[in-house]
Design an enzyme around this catalytic site. Sequence first.
Site, short mmCIF file in Angstrom:
data_model
loop_
_atom_site.label_atom_id
_atom_site.label_comp_id
_atom_site.label_asym_id
_atom_site.label_seq_id
_atom_site.Cartn_x
_atom_site.Cartn_y
_atom_site.Cartn_z
N LEU A 171 -4.49 18.74 -38.79
CA LEU A 171 -5.15 19.63 -37.83
C LEU A 171 -5.01 21.08 -38.28
O LEU A 171 -4.55 21.95 -37.54
CB LEU A 171 -4.56 19.43 -36.43
CG LEU A 171 -5.48 19.88 -35.29
CD1 LEU A 171 -6.70 18.97 -35.18
CD2 LEU A 171 -4.73 19.90 -33.96
N SER A 173 -7.11 24.29 -40.48
CA SER A 173 -8.31 25.06 -40.16
C SER A 173 -9.53 24.15 -40.00
O SER A 173 -10.28 24.24 -39.03
CB SER A 173 -8.50 26.08 -41.28
OG SER A 173 -9.74 26.66 -41.19
N SER A 193 -0.17 15.19 -38.00
CA SER A 193 0.01 16.34 -38.87
C SER A 193 1.43 16.23 -39.42
O SER A 193 2.22 15.42 -38.93
CB SER A 193 -0.16 17.61 -38.05
OG SER A 193 -0.81 18.61 -38.78
N ARG A 194 1.77 17.07 -40.42
CA ARG A 194 3.14 17.02 -40.93
C ARG A 194 4.13 17.24 -39.79
O ARG A 194 5.16 16.60 -39.69
CB ARG A 194 3.34 18.08 -42.01
CG ARG A 194 2.91 17.61 -43.38
CD ARG A 194 2.88 18.75 -44.37
NE ARG A 194 1.94 19.78 -43.97
CZ ARG A 194 1.47 20.70 -44.81
NH1 ARG A 194 1.84 20.70 -46.07
NH2 ARG A 194 0.64 21.63 -44.38
N ARG A 251 -9.63 14.38 -49.60
CA ARG A 251 -9.65 14.03 -51.01
C ARG A 251 -9.73 12.51 -51.09
O ARG A 251 -9.15 11.80 -50.25
CB ARG A 251 -8.37 14.51 -51.74
CG ARG A 251 -8.34 16.02 -52.01
CD ARG A 251 -9.31 16.40 -53.11
NE ARG A 251 -9.31 17.83 -53.39
CZ ARG A 251 -10.13 18.71 -52.83
NH1 ARG A 251 -10.99 18.33 -51.90
NH2 ARG A 251 -10.08 19.98 -53.18
N GLU A 280 -14.33 10.77 -58.77
CA GLU A 280 -15.66 11.36 -58.78
C GLU A 280 -16.11 11.67 -60.20
O GLU A 280 -15.29 12.07 -61.03
CB GLU A 280 -15.63 12.65 -57.96
CG GLU A 280 -15.31 12.39 -56.50
CD GLU A 280 -14.93 13.64 -55.74
OE1 GLU A 280 -15.15 14.75 -56.25
OE2 GLU A 280 -14.40 13.49 -54.63
N HIS A 298 -19.42 14.90 -52.78
CA HIS A 298 -18.44 15.99 -52.66
C HIS A 298 -19.12 17.35 -52.57
O HIS A 298 -18.99 18.19 -53.46
CB HIS A 298 -17.46 15.98 -53.85
CG HIS A 298 -16.22 16.79 -53.55
ND1 HIS A 298 -15.03 16.63 -54.22
CD2 HIS A 298 -15.97 17.76 -52.63
CE1 HIS A 298 -14.12 17.47 -53.73
NE2 HIS A 298 -14.68 18.16 -52.77
N ALA A 300 -19.31 19.08 -49.30
CA ALA A 300 -19.15 19.60 -47.94
C ALA A 300 -19.19 21.13 -47.90
O ALA A 300 -19.54 21.71 -46.89
CB ALA A 300 -17.85 19.10 -47.34
#
Lengths: 334, 313
Positions: A171, A173, A193-194, A251, A280, A298, A300
């Site tokens: 979560l 940016s 999240s971490r 990724r 890729e 790839h 975005a």
Amino acid sequence: MASSAVEKMGTEQQKEEELPVVLLLHPLLFLTKGELLKKFRFLMPWEAKSMSTHEFLTTHAQSVRALLSVGIFPVDSETIRSLPSLQCIVGTSAGVDHIDLAECRRRGISVTNAGTAFSEDVADLAVGFFLDLLRRVSSTDRYVRRGLWPLNGDYPLGFKLGGKRVGIVGLGSIGSEIAKRLEAFGCSISYNSRRKKPSVSFPYYSNVYDLAADSDVLILSCALTEETFHMVNKDVLSALGKEGIIINVGRGALIDEKELVRCLVQGEIGGAGLDVFEKEPDVPKELFALDNVILSPHRAVLTPESFDALQELVIGNLEAFFSNKPLLSPVKDE
Amino acid sequence: METVGVLMTKPFSAYLEEELDKRFKLFRFWESSNRKEFLKENSHLIRAVVGNATAGCDAEMIGLLPKLEIVSNFSVGLDKVDLVKCKERGIRVTNTPDVLTDDVADLALALILAVLRRICACDRYVTSGSWINGNFKLTTKFSGKSVGILGLGRIGSAIAKRANAFGCPISYYSRSEKSNTDYKYYPSAVELAANCEILVIACALTEETHHIVNREVIDALGPQGIIINIGRGSHIDEPELVSALVEGRLAGAGLDVFENEPQVPEQLFGLDNVVLLSHVGSDTVETCKEMADLVIANLEAHFLNKPLLTPAV
């Protein structure tokens, strides 16, 4: 030539020589050179045709303090070690897993990334995938273009977005922008999240498996690290379940790709929207014929708007570095 | 109520068909080989018609059904129901507002993103094996682009709420300016088009709004503009739209509806900057069930002399 012209050239050359030096290991892909060349002098190893990159670096780059990392071309430990004066790597991507961060940590080299320059575009694409999958946009578009609507009637129904449980992995940016958008569609948001974020009211899950078990769609927008490599594995996919959807704008290696392909082909999960892959531009061909899979090369972040924002940020980071001011988008060491 | 004859115009919902069959004497219009004859033969029994967005209840049908009391339509748009004739004859009409608002608004956003970010085209790029040869070209950012909505009713407002979450400034054109909103009002479709980048059609189809998006509006929107239609095909002068797209005078279009469904202009099939859907605005499992339930509830209310739930006439 008139003496004033020679003088002028001389001054320009002098000015150029006074500009701070930045190393490039690859020609720029999307940033425009013009602005950058006014403020920095670039060392470009590929232009020295008689030397290998390594030779160039050991001959000409020993006093270079800054490197502009292009795309996701690797910046490995060997390269970093051949640059004894390197203090800053300015990245041009959201993820920096292509840079040997351990080596940078050892040497005290700061690394910057794309900060928030790309966040909206990546979030938009993740939401676009979600909408496409639930409402069958790409598959219906294909159906219409093949002339099947008059022949075979209506395409199968899709599914409503409102009320769907969205699980966001990462979560930061990008993840926050995704959450903000999907809330407007009536989705409920949870995240992993971490660490739990105290300022965030969405329910927190300490591991991806539990998040997947409670989600209708899992969206990956976290960094690729040793910890997150293949975090979406057979167990997590199984927890996501037959109607679950996975969307990856992080990724490729966040997911065990072989396992994902198997699950999709055998109908063990409901669908996938993938902008990134483990190798890729190779994309598993078994996915091509699946109507419940959206594939994307790839890209975005490939909008002029993102690159305008990136340009500003890159110049800002380089200027900050060379004037000993705080970097604008440092990658935090956590 | 098993003796009440209900005519369903097309097989648009298996669930609805089943439920109508359980409660009423169901006549399946699509199974008849001679429509007029079918209506004449059963006109003494048919007291209700259940139509949808494309197959409603026109003057001819009304004329052939002397016992018709109610048209309960499986749609919110009623352009395919002759409302004037119904009023004259005292026939009630119900539609399915609200239950489908979210789905249609969601689809509008899906089309915007699919067009601007070339989602369908990129999928084709990968599956055709082209990625090996290089990156896809740049697409255009959606967040922050100005969105102009034609018709700020339930669906238009729901679209605005969603576009807001993407930081898009919203403007609109409506029959009259709305007092309870901060969005910018323009007094004509042309002015709206001149002042936005993404034009979304979300109004009802009436005589006034027929071809409301014409050459003038398309020119005002300009070559960077995108048109999204989740209203009715006839909101747009379709040949003008097609030539604008083919000639590059518009940046793209997302179309869920067409003037002659299921016919879609074939010149659009080869364009990467358009997304073409088969009138799926409210086509989700959840909403179709809710719409069907509402159609049934309206019919039952009518035949039990109770107030209609969602009367339009």
